[in-house]
Design an enzyme around this catalytic site. Structure first.
Site, mmCIF file in Angstrom:
data_model
loop_
_atom_site.group_PDB
_atom_site.id
_atom_site.type_symbol
_atom_site.label_atom_id
_atom_site.label_comp_id
_atom_site.label_asym_id
_atom_site.label_seq_id
_atom_site.Cartn_x
_atom_site.Cartn_y
_atom_site.Cartn_z
ATOM 1 N N SER A 550 0.842 -1.187 0.000
ATOM 2 C CA SER A 550 0.000 0.000 0.000
ATOM 3 C C SER A 550 0.885 1.249 0.000
ATOM 4 O O SER A 550 1.681 1.427 -0.909
ATOM 5 C CB SER A 550 -0.961 -0.031 1.183
ATOM 6 O OG SER A 550 -2.002 0.896 1.021
ATOM 7 N N ASP A 637 -9.694 -3.444 -5.762
ATOM 8 C CA ASP A 637 -9.134 -2.573 -4.729
ATOM 9 C C ASP A 637 -9.646 -1.154 -4.938
ATOM 10 O O ASP A 637 -9.476 -0.576 -6.017
ATOM 11 C CB ASP A 637 -7.605 -2.610 -4.809
ATOM 12 C CG ASP A 637 -6.929 -1.968 -3.607
ATOM 13 O OD1 ASP A 637 -7.586 -1.172 -2.915
ATOM 14 O OD2 ASP A 637 -5.749 -2.265 -3.367
ATOM 15 N N HIS A 670 -8.391 -4.595 -1.467
ATOM 16 C CA HIS A 670 -7.127 -4.078 -0.952
ATOM 17 C C HIS A 670 -6.399 -5.097 -0.065
ATOM 18 O O HIS A 670 -5.182 -5.131 -0.045
ATOM 19 C CB HIS A 670 -7.380 -2.790 -0.161
ATOM 20 C CG HIS A 670 -6.141 -2.021 0.149
ATOM 21 N ND1 HIS A 670 -5.354 -1.448 -0.824
ATOM 22 C CD2 HIS A 670 -5.550 -1.712 1.336
ATOM 23 C CE1 HIS A 670 -4.332 -0.823 -0.260
ATOM 24 N NE2 HIS A 670 -4.432 -0.965 1.051
#
Length: 697
Positions: A550, A637, A670
């Site tokens: 991320s 995501d 995600h």
């Protein structure tokens, strides 16, 4: 497939502040385009072909992870009302099963549950395996039981896009009610169980509106309780542990504002503002009853960089403040959790989380002490306003997750359970320590290390190292145990965490020094940690692989450009590598909210120029010898769109990078794939790639 997919170049021009950037791969953003889907499938096929030789190792690693996990297991029950609530797992099942059993009056000793042995009087509330049938992805955005224990609320997501459908079940009859609320951010019951409070998102995926749904009525008739129009702020809500107040929280990365609704009156009453928002001031609150008076314990950073804790009258929150825990530089107060007779304060000092028991009458905070030099400990599973025990979870890099009940009268810690690790795991065979790297500006950056002793201590010999980093949002990478990590340690790998600036390990200044126009410190700190490990003889550049996900994936992309020869390989999970493109577009999910973290390049030319110097996609250099790179992403995501790593990989290949792979999950979000076996296989895939890079395959 033997040849890497080559994405077509199609000129797309972006001009801001007099600067023009030509982006040849922006067309990959068209998620529903058959051409884009074909390209992503081709990337997956290429990755499968390039890693086919690791299939046996992947299976070995999966079996190692699986073999260390007690697949049929139960959590330690937590008491709420007249029931013990717990979850359990069954061998061969992907998802947990949520259960409860009746509790005897005034009995606060949780029943000792044995794996594989039926629990007397067990009621299954929700079986995740049943809920997930027919779906490639499944996660829960909410799960709760009404205060009277007669109704269940749950909110599944079957796409990975974090939009949840709220459903309700009558636990007496077993019937699922007709109430069904789609496209929510999750929700919870009102204390009387007659209604549900939930949030919805705007087009940018920002939770912006709070609703009240009365059971048995059409969703179209739901009442809007609150709306936050400012696109820089998100909205959330909850009910105090005392069940006295509904708290509505509005927040950005640097500013917050809260409202109260007294639940002794109408829930639709006008919310009471606690403190008006002031740019740069963050605060959060809890409710306590002290000396018969309703008090709010408010944690804030107004003229208090590392926060202070104050108490105000709930009836006059903007009135006189009593300082409970004053600001103390270097002691970052993280949170406060109020119970009937005491409060629990979480704070961070010397890079580690601490727990303090706060006495309402003296304001003294008694710190709980732990033996290991590196550890994590936090309160967990304490739903009741009053209980004789405080439930704690403890772990370290070598100690599996451990559940204690702290007797609040005697201060004795009662061990309830430690995560079983099968296969003869012995924590004394492993060790952990903290070292310090010197950054270019003289800052000392902490590095946590964990290793297996039989291979020698770090520095005794050059060893392979897996260096992990994050460094954003004041998020700290705290010590924690990992079953999957043992497969690395047992092969001689040292696992290390670079606690770089931008995280919160060393207090609020540590965060401030790694955000906005200080963001490059995050990247140079990570390189300094890598250089320290090589200079001190712990490892060498050909024996070190880096990993981040991320915002930590942005770190990986930046480091690849900044110091491509410092690592043997880089693993970037859901990487935020096209940051400038995303932060320039306020129509994308969560972009405007992110301006407090990264800056606003859309309106500020200095921020634009600064971000352009480090964003990974735009700074890929032709002819540079990039190390092997594996990028992991998911098509659904909503936080870091799949297009960012897809474009990055295409640009790296164009620049001449020889060994770049992209793996895109076609039914996930995600957090990656859902289901524990799927997750273990995913981690086995990543570990196999890293071990191969380290020549340990």
């Amino acid at each position: 497939m033997t040849n890497a997919p080559i994405a077509a170049r199609r000129s797309h021009t972006r001009t801001h502040h007099g600067d023009t950037f030509i982006d040849p791969y922006e067309w990959l953003r068209e998620k529903d385009s058959p051409e884009v889907l074909t390209h992503l499938e081709a990337e997956n096929a290429y990755t499968d072909a390039r890693t086919a030789h690791l299939e046996g190792l992947r299976e070995t690693l999966f079996e190692e992870i699986k073999g260390r996990v007690q697949e049929t297991d139960l959590s330690v029950p937590s008491r709420r009302g007249q029931w013990w609530y717990y979850s359990r797992s069954e061998e061969g099942s992907q998802y947990g099963i949520q259960c409860r059993a009746a509790a005897a009056p005034d009995d606060w000793t949780p029943p000792l549950l044995e794996p594989g042995i039926p629990v007397p009087g067990e009621e299954i509330l929700l079986d995740g395996n049943v809920e997930a049938e027919g779906h490639e992805f499944f996660s829960l955005g909410a799960f709760g039981v009404s205060d009277d224990a007669t109704k269940l609320l749950w909110a599944p997501d079957y796409e990975g896009d974090e939009l949840y459908t709220i459903r309700v079940r009558d636990l007496v009859s077993g019937a699922t009610l007709e109430d069904e609320i789609p496209n929510t951010g999750g929700g919870f019951f009102t204390p009387d169980g007659s209604a549900i409070i939930y949030t919805t998102r705007d087009e940018a995926w920002r939770p912006d509106t709070l609703w009240l749904h009365r059971l048995g009525t059409p969703v179209a008739d739901d009442v809007k309780l609150f709306h936050e129009p400012d696109e820089r702020f998100w909205l959330g809500a909850g009910i105090t542990r005392s069940r006295r107040y509904l708290v509505i929280g509005i927040g950005s990365s640097i500013t917050s504002e809260e409202y109260l609704v007294d639940l002794r009156g109408e829930i639709t009453a006008e919310p009471q503002l606690v403190w008006p928002r002031a740019e740069g001031v963050e605060y959060s609150l809890e409710h306590a009853v002290v000396g018969g008076e309703d008090r709010l314990y408010i944690l804030h950073n107004q003229d208090a960089l590392d926060f202070e804790l104050v108490s105000v009258a709930a009836s006059d929150p903007q009135g006189p403040r009593r300082v409970v825990m004053p600001h103390e530089p270097g002691r970052r107060i993280l949170d406060v959790d109020c119970f009937r007779d005491h409060a629990v304060v979480g704070f961070r000092r010397e890079g580690l989380e601490r727990i303090g028991l706060l006495d309402y009458t003296t304001d003294a905070a008694e710190e709980l002490r732990f033996d290991e030099p590196l550890f994590s400990a936090w309160p967990s599973g304490n739903p009741e306003w009053h209980a004789p025990y405080l439930r704690l979870t403890y772990t370290s890099f070598v100690t599996p997750s451990t559940v204690y009940d702290l007797d609040l009268t005697t201060r004795e810690r009662v061990l309830r359970k430690q995560q079983p690790v099968l296969g003869g795991y012995d924590p004394t065979e492993y060790d952990q320590e903290r070292r310090w790297a010197l950054a270019a500006d003289g800052t000392q950056v902490p590095i946590s290390l964990v290793w297996k002793k039989s291979f020698g201590a770090p520095g005794d010999d050059v060893r392979p190292v897996h260096l992990y980093g994050y460094g954003s949002y004041e998020h700290s990478i705290d010590p924690g145990f990992s079953v999957a990590r043992l497969s690395e340690l047992d092969r001689g790998v040292i696992f290390a965490v670079a606690h770089v600036r931008g995280g919160g390990e060393m207090g609020r200044n540590w965060y401030e020094d790694g955000k906005l126009l200080n963001k490059r410190n995050t990247f140079t700190d990570f390189v300094a940690c890598a250089e320290h490990l090589t200079a001190s003889g712990v490892t060498s550049v050909d024996k070190m692989v880096a990993e981040g996900g991320s915002a930590g994936g942005l770190l990986m992309g930046a480091v690849a450009n900044l110091a491509p020869s410092a690592f043997a390989g880089i693993l970037a999970s859901v990487p935020f590598v096209d940051a400038l493109t995303s932060i320039l577009d306020p129509s994308l999910p969560l972009t405007v909210i992110e301006w407090d973290e990264w800056g606003d390049p859309l309106h500020d030319p200095d921020v634009y120029a600064y971000m352009k110097t480090y964003t990974p996609y735009e700074n890929v250099q032709d002819g540079v010898a990039y190390p092997p790179i594996l990028a992991m992403t998911s098509i659904n995501d909503t936080r870091v769109l799949y297009v960012e790593p897809a474009k990055w990989v295409a640009r790296l290949r164009e620049a001449g990078a020889k060994d770049v792979l992209l793996k895109c999950e076609m039914a996930a979000g995600h957090g990656g794939v859902s289901g524990r076996y799927n997750s273990w296989r995913e981690r086995a895939f990543e570990l196999a790639w890293m071990l191969d890079v380290l020549d340990l395959a």
